[in-house]
Design an enzyme around this catalytic site. Structure first.
Site, mmCIF file in Angstrom:
data_model
loop_
_atom_site.group_PDB
_atom_site.id
_atom_site.type_symbol
_atom_site.label_atom_id
_atom_site.label_comp_id
_atom_site.label_asym_id
_atom_site.label_seq_id
_atom_site.Cartn_x
_atom_site.Cartn_y
_atom_site.Cartn_z
ATOM 1 N N HIS A 58 4.729 -38.898 6.600
ATOM 2 C CA HIS A 58 5.875 -38.421 5.817
ATOM 3 C C HIS A 58 6.575 -37.320 6.613
ATOM 4 C CE1 HIS A 58 4.678 -40.584 2.127
ATOM 5 N NE2 HIS A 58 3.456 -40.342 2.547
ATOM 6 N N LEU A 59 7.804 -37.611 7.041
ATOM 7 C CA LEU A 59 8.572 -36.629 7.814
ATOM 8 C C LEU A 59 9.581 -35.875 6.948
ATOM 9 C CD1 LEU A 59 9.171 -38.593 11.149
ATOM 10 C CD2 LEU A 59 7.423 -36.877 10.622
ATOM 11 N N ARG A 60 9.775 -36.321 5.708
ATOM 12 C CA ARG A 60 10.538 -35.613 4.665
ATOM 13 C C ARG A 60 12.050 -35.563 4.887
ATOM 14 N NH1 ARG A 60 6.596 -36.489 1.268
ATOM 15 N NH2 ARG A 60 4.892 -34.955 1.242
ATOM 16 N N ASP A 150 5.559 -46.249 -0.871
ATOM 17 C CA ASP A 150 4.456 -45.294 -0.899
ATOM 18 C C ASP A 150 4.827 -44.018 -1.638
ATOM 19 O OD1 ASP A 150 1.755 -44.379 0.012
ATOM 20 O OD2 ASP A 150 2.986 -42.828 0.921
ATOM 21 N N HIS A 230 -3.870 -46.218 2.519
ATOM 22 C CA HIS A 230 -4.910 -45.222 2.160
ATOM 23 C C HIS A 230 -5.966 -45.722 1.169
ATOM 24 C CE1 HIS A 230 -2.040 -44.770 -1.068
ATOM 25 N NE2 HIS A 230 -1.261 -43.927 -0.442
ATOM 26 N N ASN A 276 -3.258 -37.905 -3.185
ATOM 27 C CA ASN A 276 -3.088 -39.219 -3.803
ATOM 28 C C ASN A 276 -3.267 -40.289 -2.724
ATOM 29 O OD1 ASN A 276 -2.171 -41.610 -4.943
ATOM 30 N ND2 ASN A 276 -0.293 -40.748 -5.767
ATOM 31 N N ASP A 303 -1.435 -40.377 6.581
ATOM 32 C CA ASP A 303 -0.761 -40.003 5.328
ATOM 33 C C ASP A 303 -0.374 -38.522 5.375
ATOM 34 O OD1 ASP A 303 0.417 -40.128 2.845
ATOM 35 O OD2 ASP A 303 -1.460 -40.253 1.719
#
Length: 428
Positions: A58-60, A150, A230, A276, A303
């Protein structure tokens, strides 16, 4: 063209060899190599791996640059030995159109620290109601091949079936976040003895396992590829093992934190352990390690889920779910898999480079360390021991569960197409 001579490295943990990089390519692998004018990297005793590939980052950016940006995230990736990452779609706006995935792809090109391959959303706005522009994202400059909601599960079986049918046409894959939403309403941690004692809402294993069971059957019916994000329970392992025995085209990933940490840590009420899917039991952890070793679980994926300080420094119930992982992943895998004898370094390369690149159809990465191949490489000092200090992270966020914990191994050099992005443990 720059020449670099890596001298005396244990290629995939084997016998010491020299590797000569000429420009963007590996020119020669052997012993006693020399090259006039080459920069020499003394690598005696160190492990040389292909550049790591993370199928789940996740690079946001765009939208949550307070947590991470493509630049800071790729700097963190390079620090952890990665030369390519797949960026998840839960940005703001959601990466559900060709325009947004191309924006992320171009930001990756500009960052220069590792290659960024965007993952497209399966459904519009991650809402699970209408398929996103899968074909347009695939045909875009970003060339998207992996699609995932995701953070949310594609819980509608009809939508999931249609997505599997659609991506089959161009060899794509749907990566499912397996979480039955009705079974996890209000859930705060793994459902079990600890949740009962703490009085926290339980997250049952069946919420994950039931979705995986459905989706492998859908993939078999459609004749398409499905990837399980995951995976976290012993029961999920058995379902994937059964599906593979039937010839179903399913792959699965495990995170480093699910290979090491258990729900017992939640007794501290420290939100750094809120994630999560949730941390599970010791039995689950051992099952995941065995499954990664025997190939039931195909890859390790981080993740990497950065959050700003205020989203984690609060009461448990209000805290965001997620952990940063790019800069510690290889160390955790060395600790849990290599030092336990479950994997050798060649096995690590298979699960953290070769296989994730194949699943994501990413050319130029996950390639053999051989003459003529792209010089995407990671050099690891496996004898190193150090305490994790998030103050030194390249990531914009600090939400690591390993702060103060001693872990083995240290990435000393990372090379992206022959250009050093990390030198002597420091970003170039």
């Amino acid at each position: 063209m720059t020449k670099i001579l890596i001298r005396g490295a244990k290629v995939l943990g084997g016998e010491p060899q020299d590797v000569l990089i000429d420009g963007e390519t590996i020119a020669e692998v052997g012993t006693g190599l020399s090259a006039e004018g080459a920069t020499v990297v003394e690598a005696e005793g160190k492990i040389l791996l292909p550049g790591l590939v993370d199928l789940h980052t996740h690079l946001r950016e765009p939208g949550r640059e307070d947590s991470e940006t493509v630049l800071t995230g790729t700097r963190a990736a390079a620090s952890g030995g990665y030369t390519a990452v797949f960026a998840m779609a839960n940005t703001f706006p959601v990466a559900d159109t060709a325009g947004v995935v191309e924006q992320v792809w171009r930001l990756g090109k500009e960052s220069g620290y590792c290659d960024v391959q965007p993952i497209g959303a399966v459904t519009v706005g991650l809402e699970g109601k209408k398929l996103a522009e899968l074909g347009a994202m695939h045909e875009s400059a970003a060339g998207v091949t992996v699609f995932s909601d995701d953070g949310k599960c594609v819980d509608d079986a009809v939508i999931m079936r249609r997505a599997l049918e659609y991506v089959k046409a161009f060899g794509g894959v749907v990566a499912q976040h397996a979480q039955e939403p009705r079974l996890t309403e209000g859930a705060q941690m793994n459902e079990g003895v600890v949740s009962a004692e703490l009085g926290l809402g339980g997250w049952p294993a069946v919420a994950e396992e039931s979705v995986i069971a459905r989706d492998v059957l859908l993939a078999e019916h459609v004749g398409s590829r499905v990837h399980i994000c995951h995976l976290s329970t012993a029961g999920s392992v058995e379902i994937v093992r059964w599906a593979k025995s039937r010839g179903i085209d399913v792959t699965a990933e495990v995170t480093p934190h699910h290979l090491l940490l258990t729900d017992e840590l939640v007794r501290s009420y420290n939100p750094v352990y809120k994630v999560n899917p949730p941390l599970r039991t010791e039995r689950d952890v051992m099952a995941l390690r065995e499954a990664l070793a025997d190939g039931t679980i195909d890859i390790v994926a981080t993740d990497h889920a950065p959050h700003p300080h205020e989203d984690k420094d609060c009461e448990w119930a209000a805290a965001a779910m997620g952990m940063v992982g790019l800069e510690t992943a290889l160390a955790v895998v060395q600790h849990t898999m290599v030092e336990t004898g479950l994997l050798d370094w060649a096995g690590v390369a298979e699960r953290m480079s070769f296989k994730p690149a194949r699943i994501g159809s990413l050319s130029g990465h996950g390639r053999p360390i051989a003459a003529g191949e792209p010089a995407n490489l990671t050099l690891v000092d496996s004898a190193y021991r150090g305490v994790v200090d998030p103050a030194g992270f390249a990531s914009r966020s600090r939400n690591t569960p390993y702060e103060g914990r001693e872990l083995p191994g240290r990435v000393t050099h990372t090379f992206l197409r022959g250009r050093a992005t990390v030198v002597d443990g420091n970003l170039a």
